[in-house]
Design a protein around this motif. Structure first.
Motif, short mmCIF file in Angstrom:
data_model
loop_
_atom_site.label_atom_id
_atom_site.label_comp_id
_atom_site.label_asym_id
_atom_site.label_seq_id
_atom_site.Cartn_x
_atom_site.Cartn_y
_atom_site.Cartn_z
N ALA A 1 -17.49 -6.79 -2.07
CA ALA A 1 -16.92 -5.44 -2.15
C ALA A 1 -16.08 -5.36 -3.41
N PHE A 2 -15.88 -4.15 -3.86
CA PHE A 2 -15.00 -3.95 -5.02
C PHE A 2 -14.38 -2.56 -4.93
N GLY A 3 -13.26 -2.41 -5.62
CA GLY A 3 -12.60 -1.10 -5.64
C GLY A 3 -11.90 -0.91 -6.97
N GLU B 1 -15.15 2.77 -4.45
CA GLU B 1 -15.30 1.57 -3.66
C GLU B 1 -16.76 1.17 -3.70
N GLY B 2 -17.05 -0.11 -3.58
CA GLY B 2 -18.45 -0.52 -3.46
C GLY B 2 -18.58 -1.58 -2.38
N GLY C 1 -10.29 -4.65 -8.32
CA GLY C 1 -10.21 -5.72 -7.35
C GLY C 1 -11.57 -5.89 -6.69
N ALA C 2 -11.86 -7.13 -6.28
CA ALA C 2 -13.16 -7.38 -5.67
C ALA C 2 -13.10 -8.66 -4.85
N GLY C 3 -14.18 -8.98 -4.21
CA GLY C 3 -14.24 -10.24 -3.45
C GLY C 3 -15.42 -10.28 -2.50
N GLN D 1 -15.83 1.51 3.89
CA GLN D 1 -16.64 0.31 4.16
C GLN D 1 -16.87 0.16 5.65
N PHE E 1 -9.18 -8.17 3.15
CA PHE E 1 -10.56 -7.91 3.60
C PHE E 1 -11.61 -8.65 2.79
N THR E 2 -11.18 -9.43 1.78
CA THR E 2 -12.15 -10.25 1.04
C THR E 2 -11.64 -11.69 0.96
N GLN F 1 -10.44 6.66 -6.29
CA GLN F 1 -11.00 5.31 -6.36
C GLN F 1 -12.50 5.38 -6.20
N HIS G 1 -6.53 3.82 0.19
CA HIS G 1 -7.64 3.31 -0.61
C HIS G 1 -8.95 3.80 0.01
N PHE H 1 -6.80 -10.12 -1.26
CA PHE H 1 -6.90 -8.89 -0.46
C PHE H 1 -7.27 -9.34 0.94
N GLN I 1 0.78 -1.23 0.00
CA GLN I 1 0.00 0.00 0.00
C GLN I 1 0.82 1.30 0.00
N ARG J 1 -0.72 7.59 -2.35
CA ARG J 1 0.30 6.54 -2.23
C ARG J 1 1.67 7.16 -2.40
#
Ligand code: DAH
Length: 364
Positions: A331-333, A236-237, A308-310, A199, A276-277, A234, A194, A274, A172, A220
């Protein structure tokens, strides 16, 4: 300079002659008074109450007149007085008018000159892309949540299941706020890397079900080049409810990508990681430039990696007091600049931040 003569002859003819001579002198002097101070002088000289010339006329021509001539003398004196006052008044008006005219001349505006042009602004291409993304998800029933750009270690990492010192943190490239050493690690401040901390903040505040998107700026510690910028955006969802499955994740993102790039676009999901997923995926779309045949933007692969998602890791639910046995979610970003680069065919991310009008005007 005119002075009022003493009269010896008070006949009507002599009085008239003296009057005409006086009025002629008065007219010349009035004509010479062309501004305020000169007019004031004229007034004092002629109309001054005690020693003015008109007062003298009163003394020398009326009071000195023998009884038989008083009527004739009185008439002339009155005429003279009236005439002097008229002249003074007429002059006040004339002078005021010439002062006004001079001012108007000095203040004249040339209304034929072109005005100052104020060009209309337009949305920056990055924010335009973000708006389009947002509208795709808002139509699916998502609401919008925001969070701070200066975040704590807890929200940016710990509650997203990055344990302290876990190597996943190294991905990160974090910019930390200086002089935080005396604080507990979870309270240390940093620039969020991020939008995922939103979330956590959203779930802490609201009971399930949750459907939010979180747009925002992230930071970053990356050197700027054609594909990297230390500041970017970004989206995020997060979707949490009972019985949310990986099928929902695929369907949602597939629909979103088709809305953005056209219904011919295909999505592909590859395993990734990731914290968190679980499971995590890397989502690619078939290259919208070549339709999958292979070209320069997709590096001949036919696919472009976009986000990215998961499925939300049960540990994350633990941090916010959600019951992982009853709930599931995805979630996704995604990076907004990357999408904007594809949409507008921009090959250098730095173009978005230079502020070069020649670049920006192309979006007007
Ligand atoms: N936060 C990740 C990053 O910036 C992107 C991401 C991956 C967000 C997977 C997600 C997700 O919500 O499920 O690298």
């Amino acid at each position: 300079m005119y002075t009022v003569p003493k009269l010896t002859d008070f006949s009507a003819r002599a009085l008239d002659e003296a009057k005409e001579e006086l009025l002629a002198a008065m007219a010349v002097e009035a004509g010479d008074a062309t501004d305020g101070p000169a007019l004031e002088e004229f007034r004092n000289r002629w109309l001054g109450r005690k020693f003015g010339l008109v007062a003298q006329v009163n003394e020398l021509w009326l009071k000195a007149a023998p009884g038989s001539a008083k009527r004739e003398a009185g008439q002339r004196v009155n005429e003279i007085k009236q005439r002097a006052e008229e002249l003074a008044e007429k002059h006040v008006k004339a002078i005021a008018k010439s002062i006004l005219n001079a001012r108007l001349r000095a203040e004249t505006l040339d209304i034929s000159l072109p005005g100052i042009e104020r060009p209309l602004g337009v949305r920056h291409p990055v924010l335009r892309t973000l708006d389009e993304l947002i509208s795709v998800f808002v139509k699916m029933g998502y609401s919008i949540a925001e969070g701070p750009e200066v975040e704590s270690d807890y929200y940016n990492f710990e509650a997203l299941n990055f344990p302290p010192n876990h190597p996943a943190r190294d991905t990160q490239d974090t910019l930390f706020i200086a002089n935080q050493e005396q604080r507990a690690q979870r309270d240390r401040l940093l620039l969020r890397t991020h939008t995922s901390p939103v979330q956590i903040r959203t779930m802490e505040k609201s009971a399930p079900p949750v459907r939010v998107i979180c747009p925002g700026k992230v930071h970053r510690n990356d050197a700027p080049d054609a594909t990297h910028s230390p500041v970017f955006h970004q989206l995020e969802g997060l979707c949490v409810d009972t019985n949310i499955t990986f099928g929902d994740l695929k369907g949602t993102l597939d629909h979103a990508m088709k809305s953005l790039f056209g219904s011919a676009v295909k999505t592909s999901f590859r395993p990734s990681f990731f914290p968190f997923t679980e499971p995590s995926v890397e989502v690619s779309i078939s290259c919208p430039f070549c339709g999958g045949k292979g070209c320069r933007p997709c590096k001949q692969s036919g696919w472009i990696e976009l986000l990215g998602a998961g499925m939300v890791d049960p540990n994350v639910f633990g941090f916010v007091g959600y019951d992982p046995k009853k709930l599931s979610g995805f979630a996704f970003g995604m990076g907004v600049e990357r999408l904007a680069m594809m949409t507008y065919n921009v090959d250098d991310i730095q173009q978005f931040f230079y502020g070069d009008m020649r670049f920006l005007e192309q979006f007007a």
